[in-house]
Design a protein around this motif. Structure first.
Motif, mmCIF file in Angstrom:
data_model
loop_
_atom_site.group_PDB
_atom_site.id
_atom_site.type_symbol
_atom_site.label_atom_id
_atom_site.label_comp_id
_atom_site.label_asym_id
_atom_site.label_seq_id
_atom_site.Cartn_x
_atom_site.Cartn_y
_atom_site.Cartn_z
ATOM 1 N N UNK A 62 -4.241 7.758 10.591
ATOM 2 C CA UNK A 62 -3.985 9.091 11.136
ATOM 3 C C UNK A 62 -2.564 9.247 11.684
ATOM 4 N N UNK A 63 -1.770 8.181 11.645
ATOM 5 C CA UNK A 63 -0.409 8.232 12.167
ATOM 6 C C UNK A 63 -0.278 7.427 13.442
ATOM 7 N N UNK A 64 0.900 6.937 13.696
ATOM 8 C CA UNK A 64 1.140 6.100 14.860
ATOM 9 C C UNK A 64 0.670 4.677 14.614
ATOM 10 N N UNK A 122 -7.480 7.177 2.225
ATOM 11 C CA UNK A 122 -7.587 8.471 2.899
ATOM 12 C C UNK A 122 -8.727 9.310 2.323
ATOM 13 N N UNK A 123 -8.786 9.401 1.007
ATOM 14 C CA UNK A 123 -9.833 10.224 0.396
ATOM 15 C C UNK A 123 -11.216 9.611 0.610
ATOM 16 N N UNK A 133 -11.620 4.445 14.176
ATOM 17 C CA UNK A 133 -10.220 4.048 14.010
ATOM 18 C C UNK A 133 -10.020 3.347 12.666
ATOM 19 N N UNK A 134 -8.996 3.740 11.943
ATOM 20 C CA UNK A 134 -8.710 3.142 10.644
ATOM 21 C C UNK A 134 -7.231 2.774 10.600
#
Length: 188
Positions: A62-64, A122-123, A133-134
């Motif tokens: 998701x970013x970060x 992602x898909x 959390x991924x």
């Protein structure tokens, strides 16, 4: 005409079936990363039950970035998986459900290898409603060695509130097995 003999084909199919039953990648649990220097259980860093889980920092899908140490005080499941792995795909819905059931006490972290690419991860997570959390595995990370040389996926660790590994599963476990260990780790 096919150059592979029927007995050879049957042997390969049987071997593939055993690999899928046990987990993707095969191999036994690597115990070479035992407690370093003979330190008492719970004080040595490693990948065995009773040792302190090694910290890592990896990019979030998701970013970060995410570090294991930021969840000290909660139980954590770290699950090594990939989109092409059938036992991984069987385990992920259990982990999703448990992440919701024990949301106040448990954090689930999926470490996606992403061999089919980040977009596939992602898909897959979106299509399957995986909201825990991924993070994405990075070749430059030492996480595989730090966790004992992951040889088969899924490989899943349950880490207690103090950062100590309480359970390790190689291959998919059923929801009840995960849940019993979680309840013991969080003290419910």
């Amino acid at each position: 005409m096919n150059s592979m003999s029927t007995p050879l084909r049957l042997a390969l199919v049987a071997l593939l079936g055993l690999t899928l039953v046990a987990g993707c990648g095969g191999g036994e649990e690597n115990s070479a990363a035992a407690d370093a220097g003979g330190a008492p259980a719970g004080t040595a860093f490693g990948s065995t039950e009773g040792s302190v889980a090694p910290d890592f920092t990896l990019p979030r899908l998701a970013g970060g970035e995410l570090s294991l140490s930021q969840f000290r005080g909660k139980a954590v499941i770290v699950d090594f998986w990939d989109t092409w792995c059938p036992p991984c795909r069987r385990a992920l819905p259990h982990l999703q459900e448990l992440s919701q059931t024990y949301a106040g006490d448990l954090v689930v972290i999926g470490v996606a290898f992403g061999q089919e690419g980040e977009q596939k991860v992602r898909s897959y997570t979106a299509e399957n409603g995986l909201t825990f959390e991924m993070v994405l595995f990075q070749e430059s990370s030492s996480i595989l060695q730090d966790f004992g040389g992951i040889q088969s996926i899924p490989t899943t660790f349950l880490i207690d509130r103090d950062g100590v590994i309480r359970k390790k599963w190689v291959g998919a476990a059923d929801k009840d097995a995960y849940e019993a260990a979680i309840v013991a780790a969080i003290g419910s």
